[in-house]
Design a protein around this motif. Structure first.
Motif, PDB file in Angstrom:
ATOM      1  N   ASN A  41       0.822  -1.208   0.000  1.00 16.06           N
ATOM      2  CA  ASN A  41       0.000   0.000   0.000  1.00 16.06           C
ATOM      3  C   ASN A  41       0.858   1.261   0.000  1.00 16.06           C
ATOM      4  N   ALA A  42       1.993   1.214   0.705  1.00 14.51           N
ATOM      5  CA  ALA A  42       2.887   2.376   0.713  1.00 14.51           C
ATOM      6  C   ALA A  42       3.428   2.645  -0.682  1.00 14.51           C
ATOM      7  N   MET A  43       3.794   1.579  -1.396  1.00 14.10           N
ATOM      8  CA  MET A  43       4.298   1.745  -2.763  1.00 14.10           C
ATOM      9  C   MET A  43       3.204   2.270  -3.693  1.00 14.10           C
ATOM     10  N   LEU A  44       1.970   1.786  -3.512  1.00 13.46           N
ATOM     11  CA  LEU A  44       0.858   2.260  -4.334  1.00 13.46           C
ATOM     12  C   LEU A  44       0.548   3.727  -4.041  1.00 13.46           C
ATOM     13  N   ALA A  45       0.584   4.103  -2.741  1.00 18.91           N
ATOM     14  CA  ALA A  45       0.341   5.495  -2.365  1.00 18.91           C
ATOM     15  C   ALA A  45       1.422   6.405  -2.949  1.00 18.91           C
ATOM     16  N   THR A  46       2.673   5.928  -2.943  1.00 18.82           N
ATOM     17  CA  THR A  46       3.771   6.700  -3.526  1.00 18.82           C
ATOM     18  C   THR A  46       3.541   6.923  -5.010  1.00 18.82           C
ATOM     19  N   GLN A  47       3.101   5.858  -5.701  1.00 18.39           N
ATOM     20  CA  GLN A  47       2.831   5.963  -7.130  1.00 18.39           C
ATOM     21  C   GLN A  47       1.749   6.999  -7.402  1.00 18.39           C
ATOM     22  N   ARG A  48       0.675   6.963  -6.588  1.00 23.37           N
ATOM     23  CA  ARG A  48      -0.414   7.930  -6.788  1.00 23.37           C
ATOM     24  C   ARG A  48       0.065   9.352  -6.528  1.00 23.37           C
ATOM     25  N   MET A  49       0.877   9.531  -5.469  1.00 23.73           N
ATOM     26  CA  MET A  49       1.368  10.881  -5.153  1.00 23.73           C
ATOM     27  C   MET A  49       2.265  11.409  -6.259  1.00 23.73           C
ATOM     28  N   LYS A  50       3.148  10.553  -6.779  1.00 25.47           N
ATOM     29  CA  LYS A  50       4.048  10.983  -7.838  1.00 25.47           C
ATOM     30  C   LYS A  50       3.279  11.377  -9.094  1.00 25.47           C
ATOM     31  N   GLU A  51       2.220  10.626  -9.390  1.00 27.90           N
ATOM     32  CA  GLU A  51       1.438  10.917 -10.585  1.00 27.90           C
ATOM     33  C   GLU A  51       0.621  12.198 -10.433  1.00 27.90           C
ATOM     34  N   HIS A  52       0.455  12.676  -9.184  1.00 27.68           N
ATOM     35  CA  HIS A  52      -0.342  13.886  -8.959  1.00 27.68           C
ATOM     36  C   HIS A  52       0.531  15.106  -8.646  1.00 27.68           C
ATOM     37  N   VAL A  53       1.838  14.971  -8.839  1.00 28.21           N
ATOM     38  CA  VAL A  53       2.724  16.144  -8.734  1.00 28.21           C
ATOM     39  C   VAL A  53       2.819  16.755 -10.134  1.00 28.21           C
ATOM     40  N   PRO A  54       2.154  17.894 -10.383  1.00 29.57           N
ATOM     41  CA  PRO A  54       2.087  18.425 -11.750  1.00 29.57           C
ATOM     42  C   PRO A  54       3.369  19.133 -12.175  1.00 29.57           C
ATOM     43  N   VAL A  55       3.598  19.097 -13.471  1.00 25.89           N
ATOM     44  CA  VAL A  55       4.676  19.866 -14.095  1.00 25.89           C
ATOM     45  C   VAL A  55       4.008  20.859 -15.046  1.00 25.89           C
ATOM     46  N   TYR A  56       4.275  22.154 -14.848  1.00 28.40           N
ATOM     47  CA  TYR A  56       3.638  23.190 -15.664  1.00 28.40           C
ATOM     48  C   TYR A  56       4.602  23.666 -16.747  1.00 28.40           C
ATOM     49  N   VAL A  57       4.144  23.612 -17.994  1.00 28.03           N
ATOM     50  CA  VAL A  57       4.925  24.115 -19.122  1.00 28.03           C
ATOM     51  C   VAL A  57       4.323  25.465 -19.511  1.00 28.03           C
ATOM     52  N   MET A  58       5.012  26.540 -19.150  1.00 25.05           N
ATOM     53  CA  MET A  58       4.527  27.900 -19.431  1.00 25.05           C
ATOM     54  C   MET A  58       4.901  28.314 -20.851  1.00 25.05           C
ATOM     55  N   LEU A  59       3.929  28.848 -21.576  1.00 31.38           N
ATOM     56  CA  LEU A  59       4.152  29.248 -22.966  1.00 31.38           C
ATOM     57  C   LEU A  59       4.443  30.744 -23.072  1.00 31.38           C
ATOM     58  N   ARG A  60       5.123  31.119 -24.148  1.00 34.76           N
ATOM     59  CA  ARG A  60       5.430  32.530 -24.377  1.00 34.76           C
ATOM     60  C   ARG A  60       4.152  33.283 -24.761  1.00 34.76           C
ATOM     61  N   SER A  61       4.186  34.574 -24.535  1.00 30.79           N
ATOM     62  CA  SER A  61       3.007  35.394 -24.851  1.00 30.79           C
ATOM     63  C   SER A  61       2.748  35.473 -26.350  1.00 30.79           C
ATOM     64  N   ASP A  62       3.804  35.295 -27.169  1.00 24.65           N
ATOM     65  CA  ASP A  62       3.655  35.394 -28.625  1.00 24.65           C
ATOM     66  C   ASP A  62       3.533  34.024 -29.290  1.00 24.65           C
ATOM     67  N   VAL A  63       3.219  32.980 -28.507  1.00 20.55           N
ATOM     68  CA  VAL A  63       3.127  31.632 -29.079  1.00 20.55           C
ATOM     69  C   VAL A  63       1.937  31.548 -30.028  1.00 20.55           C
ATOM     70  N   THR A  64       2.128  30.853 -31.146  1.00 19.83           N
ATOM     71  CA  THR A  64       1.054  30.699 -32.132  1.00 19.83           C
ATOM     72  C   THR A  64       0.247  29.434 -31.845  1.00 19.83           C
ATOM     73  N   ASP A  65      -0.922  29.350 -32.476  1.00 22.19           N
ATOM     74  CA  ASP A  65      -1.768  28.165 -32.301  1.00 22.19           C
ATOM     75  C   ASP A  65      -1.065  26.912 -32.820  1.00 22.19           C
ATOM     76  N   GLU A  66      -0.312  27.064 -33.927  1.00 17.45           N
ATOM     77  CA  GLU A  66       0.413  25.923 -34.494  1.00 17.45           C
ATOM     78  C   GLU A  66       1.481  25.435 -33.514  1.00 17.45           C
ATOM     79  N   GLN A  67       2.195  26.369 -32.875  1.00 18.73           N
ATOM     80  CA  GLN A  67       3.220  25.985 -31.903  1.00 18.73           C
ATOM     81  C   GLN A  67       2.599  25.316 -30.674  1.00 18.73           C
TER      82      GLN A  67
END
Length: 231
Positions: free
Chosen positions: A7-33
Protein backbone atom coordinates in the motif's frame (compact mmCIF):
# COMPACT_ATOMS: atom_id res chain seq x y z
CA UNK A 1 3.83 -6.06 6.83
CA UNK A 2 3.86 -7.04 3.15
CA UNK A 3 0.41 -5.54 2.72
CA UNK A 4 1.53 -2.28 4.34
CA UNK A 5 4.58 -2.08 2.08
CA UNK A 6 2.39 -2.80 -0.96
CA UNK A 7 0.00 0.00 0.00
CA UNK A 8 2.89 2.38 0.71
CA UNK A 9 4.30 1.74 -2.76
CA UNK A 10 0.86 2.26 -4.33
CA UNK A 11 0.34 5.49 -2.36
CA UNK A 12 3.77 6.70 -3.53
CA UNK A 13 2.83 5.96 -7.13
CA UNK A 14 -0.41 7.93 -6.79
CA UNK A 15 1.37 10.88 -5.15
CA UNK A 16 4.05 10.98 -7.84
CA UNK A 17 1.44 10.92 -10.58
CA UNK A 18 -0.34 13.89 -8.96
CA UNK A 19 2.72 16.14 -8.73
CA UNK A 20 2.09 18.42 -11.75
CA UNK A 21 4.68 19.87 -14.10
CA UNK A 22 3.64 23.19 -15.66
CA UNK A 23 4.93 24.12 -19.12
CA UNK A 24 4.53 27.90 -19.43
CA UNK A 25 4.15 29.25 -22.97
CA UNK A 26 5.43 32.53 -24.38
CA UNK A 27 3.01 35.39 -24.85
CA UNK A 28 3.65 35.39 -28.63
CA UNK A 29 3.13 31.63 -29.08
CA UNK A 30 1.05 30.70 -32.13
CA UNK A 31 -1.77 28.16 -32.30
CA UNK A 32 0.41 25.92 -34.49
CA UNK A 33 3.22 25.98 -31.90
CA UNK A 34 0.76 25.24 -29.09
CA UNK A 35 -0.59 22.22 -30.98
CA UNK A 36 2.95 21.04 -31.76
CA UNK A 37 3.97 21.35 -28.09
CA UNK A 38 0.99 19.24 -26.98
CA UNK A 39 1.77 16.61 -29.61
CA UNK A 40 5.42 16.46 -28.54
CA UNK A 41 4.45 16.23 -24.86
CA UNK A 42 2.14 13.27 -25.46
CA UNK A 43 4.90 11.51 -27.42
CA UNK A 44 7.18 11.49 -24.35
CA UNK A 45 7.26 8.16 -22.50
CA UNK A 46 7.43 9.99 -19.16
CA UNK A 47 4.22 11.96 -19.79
CA UNK A 48 0.91 10.39 -18.76
CA UNK A 49 -1.36 13.34 -19.57
CA UNK A 50 -1.07 16.93 -20.83
CA UNK A 51 -3.96 19.38 -20.35
CA UNK A 52 -3.97 22.84 -21.94
CA UNK A 53 -4.83 25.66 -19.50
CA UNK A 54 -5.56 29.02 -21.14
CA UNK A 55 -4.60 32.27 -19.44
CA UNK A 56 -8.30 32.99 -18.82
CA UNK A 57 -8.78 29.61 -17.09
CA UNK A 58 -5.63 30.17 -15.05
CA UNK A 59 -6.91 33.59 -13.93
CA UNK A 60 -10.26 32.08 -12.94
CA UNK A 61 -8.54 29.34 -10.89
CA UNK A 62 -6.35 31.93 -9.17
CA UNK A 63 -9.40 34.11 -8.48
CA UNK A 64 -11.20 31.19 -6.80
CA UNK A 65 -8.07 30.27 -4.81
CA UNK A 66 -7.14 33.78 -3.65
CA UNK A 67 -10.65 35.21 -3.40
CA UNK A 68 -9.65 38.41 -5.19
CA UNK A 69 -9.87 39.56 -8.81
CA UNK A 70 -6.31 40.61 -9.62
CA UNK A 71 -7.13 41.04 -13.33
CA UNK A 72 -9.49 43.91 -12.53
CA UNK A 73 -6.86 45.47 -10.27
CA UNK A 74 -3.98 45.17 -12.76
CA UNK A 75 -6.16 45.94 -15.81
CA UNK A 76 -4.55 42.95 -17.53
CA UNK A 77 -4.01 39.20 -17.14
CA UNK A 78 -0.29 38.53 -16.55
CA UNK A 79 -0.72 34.74 -16.42
CA UNK A 80 0.45 32.84 -19.52
CA UNK A 81 -1.12 29.96 -21.40
CA UNK A 82 0.29 26.67 -20.12
CA UNK A 83 0.11 22.90 -20.13
CA UNK A 84 -0.47 20.98 -16.91
CA UNK A 85 1.54 17.78 -17.35
CA UNK A 86 1.09 14.61 -15.28
CA UNK A 87 4.00 12.16 -15.28
CA UNK A 88 4.10 8.41 -14.93
CA UNK A 89 5.10 7.28 -11.44
CA UNK A 90 8.28 5.59 -12.73
CA UNK A 91 9.26 8.78 -14.55
CA UNK A 92 8.91 11.08 -11.53
CA UNK A 93 12.52 10.70 -10.38
CA UNK A 94 14.36 14.00 -10.32
CA UNK A 95 16.90 12.97 -13.00
CA UNK A 96 14.14 12.00 -15.43
CA UNK A 97 12.19 15.21 -14.76
CA UNK A 98 15.32 17.33 -15.25
CA UNK A 99 16.08 15.61 -18.55
CA UNK A 100 12.49 16.21 -19.67
CA UNK A 101 12.72 19.86 -18.57
CA UNK A 102 15.90 20.38 -20.61
CA UNK A 103 14.25 18.85 -23.67
CA UNK A 104 11.01 20.87 -23.37
CA UNK A 105 12.89 24.16 -22.92
CA UNK A 106 14.33 23.74 -26.43
CA UNK A 107 10.90 23.69 -28.09
CA UNK A 108 9.69 26.88 -29.84
CA UNK A 109 7.05 28.76 -27.85
CA UNK A 110 8.06 27.39 -24.42
CA UNK A 111 8.98 30.04 -21.85
CA UNK A 112 9.49 28.07 -18.63
CA UNK A 113 9.01 24.67 -16.97
CA UNK A 114 7.80 24.83 -13.36
CA UNK A 115 7.45 21.95 -10.89
CA UNK A 116 7.99 21.29 -7.18
CA UNK A 117 11.44 19.70 -7.14
CA UNK A 118 11.58 19.29 -3.35
CA UNK A 119 8.21 17.50 -3.20
CA UNK A 120 9.31 14.79 -5.65
CA UNK A 121 12.55 14.21 -3.73
CA UNK A 122 10.81 14.16 -0.32
CA UNK A 123 8.15 11.67 -1.47
CA UNK A 124 10.82 9.20 -2.62
CA UNK A 125 13.01 9.71 0.46
CA UNK A 126 10.20 9.40 3.01
CA UNK A 127 8.62 6.32 1.47
CA UNK A 128 12.02 4.58 1.26
CA UNK A 129 12.55 5.22 4.98
CA UNK A 130 9.04 3.94 5.77
CA UNK A 131 9.57 0.75 3.76
CA UNK A 132 12.98 0.19 5.39
CA UNK A 133 11.40 0.38 8.86
CA UNK A 134 8.68 -2.06 7.80
CA UNK A 135 11.24 -4.46 6.33
CA UNK A 136 13.28 -4.38 9.56
CA UNK A 137 10.09 -4.98 11.56
CA UNK A 138 9.09 -7.86 9.27
CA UNK A 139 12.59 -9.33 9.43
CA UNK A 140 12.46 -9.22 13.24
CA UNK A 141 9.10 -11.01 13.27
CA UNK A 142 10.44 -13.66 10.89
CA UNK A 143 13.52 -14.20 13.09
CA UNK A 144 11.36 -14.58 16.22
CA UNK A 145 9.07 -17.01 14.37
CA UNK A 146 12.02 -19.17 13.32
CA UNK A 147 13.34 -19.27 16.89
CA UNK A 148 9.89 -20.29 18.20
CA UNK A 149 9.57 -22.97 15.53
CA UNK A 150 13.03 -24.31 16.29
CA UNK A 151 12.32 -24.52 20.01
CA UNK A 152 8.90 -26.11 19.43
CA UNK A 153 10.40 -28.80 17.17
CA UNK A 154 13.16 -29.54 19.68
CA UNK A 155 10.66 -29.85 22.54
CA UNK A 156 8.44 -32.13 20.44
CA UNK A 157 11.35 -34.43 19.56
CA UNK A 158 12.63 -34.42 23.14
CA UNK A 159 9.20 -35.43 24.47
CA UNK A 160 9.21 -38.45 22.15
CA UNK A 161 12.85 -39.42 22.60
CA UNK A 162 12.00 -42.81 24.12
CA UNK A 163 9.76 -43.77 21.20
CA UNK A 164 12.42 -42.63 18.73
CA UNK A 165 15.13 -44.65 20.48
CA UNK A 166 12.87 -47.71 20.52
CA UNK A 167 12.20 -47.32 16.79
CA UNK A 168 15.96 -47.09 16.16
CA UNK A 169 16.53 -50.28 18.13
CA UNK A 170 14.08 -52.24 15.98
CA UNK A 171 15.74 -51.00 12.78
CA UNK A 172 13.55 -48.07 11.72
CA UNK A 173 15.14 -45.89 9.01
CA UNK A 174 15.69 -42.13 9.40
CA UNK A 175 12.94 -41.39 6.86
CA UNK A 176 10.46 -43.66 8.65
CA UNK A 177 11.07 -41.79 11.93
CA UNK A 178 10.86 -38.37 10.21
CA UNK A 179 7.58 -39.01 8.35
CA UNK A 180 5.16 -38.51 11.30
CA UNK A 181 6.92 -35.29 12.35
CA UNK A 182 6.90 -33.91 8.79
CA UNK A 183 3.27 -34.88 8.21
CA UNK A 184 2.19 -33.27 11.45
CA UNK A 185 4.21 -30.12 10.67
CA UNK A 186 2.75 -29.82 7.17
CA UNK A 187 -0.82 -30.22 8.43
CA UNK A 188 -0.27 -27.65 11.19
CA UNK A 189 1.27 -25.27 8.63
CA UNK A 190 -1.73 -25.64 6.30
CA UNK A 191 -4.22 -25.07 9.13
CA UNK A 192 -2.27 -22.06 10.41
CA UNK A 193 -1.92 -20.66 6.87
CA UNK A 194 -5.68 -20.96 6.27
CA UNK A 195 -6.49 -19.29 9.60
CA UNK A 196 -3.97 -16.50 8.93
CA UNK A 197 -5.32 -16.00 5.39
CA UNK A 198 -8.89 -15.72 6.69
CA UNK A 199 -7.77 -13.18 9.31
CA UNK A 200 -5.85 -11.26 6.64
CA UNK A 201 -8.86 -11.26 4.27
CA UNK A 202 -11.03 -9.99 7.13
CA UNK A 203 -8.53 -7.22 7.83
CA UNK A 204 -8.48 -6.15 4.16
CA UNK A 205 -12.29 -6.12 3.99
CA UNK A 206 -12.49 -4.23 7.30
CA UNK A 207 -10.00 -1.57 6.19
CA UNK A 208 -11.78 -1.06 2.87
CA UNK A 209 -15.17 -0.65 4.57
CA UNK A 210 -14.02 1.14 7.72
CA UNK A 211 -11.84 3.72 5.96
CA UNK A 212 -13.39 4.12 2.49
CA UNK A 213 -11.62 7.43 1.86
CA UNK A 214 -8.26 5.62 1.82
CA UNK A 215 -7.67 3.49 -1.26
CA UNK A 216 -6.23 0.21 -0.07
CA UNK A 217 -4.91 -2.47 -2.39
CA UNK A 218 -7.78 -4.82 -3.22
CA UNK A 219 -6.52 -6.65 -6.32
CA UNK A 220 -7.12 -10.36 -6.04
CA UNK A 221 -3.77 -11.37 -7.50
CA UNK A 222 -1.71 -9.31 -5.04
CA UNK A 223 -3.78 -10.49 -2.06
CA UNK A 224 -3.49 -14.10 -3.30
CA UNK A 225 0.32 -13.73 -3.49
CA UNK A 226 0.46 -12.52 0.12
CA UNK A 227 -1.80 -15.38 1.26
CA UNK A 228 0.32 -17.89 -0.66
CA UNK A 229 3.45 -16.47 0.94
CA UNK A 230 1.97 -16.86 4.42
CA UNK A 231 0.88 -20.42 3.71
Amino acid sequence: VGYLILNAMLATQRMKEHVPVYVMLRSDVTDEQTAAIKTNLLKQNAVREAVFVSKAEAAEEFREYAGTDFVEFLRQNPLPDSFEVSLNARSSEKETVRALETQIMQWPGVDEVVYQRNVIEQITSNINKFNLILLLFGGTLLFISLILLNNTIRVTIYSKRYIINTMKLVGATRWFILKPFLGSGILQGIYAGIIASLMFAGMVAGLSEGIPEVRFVAERFQIAVIMGGML
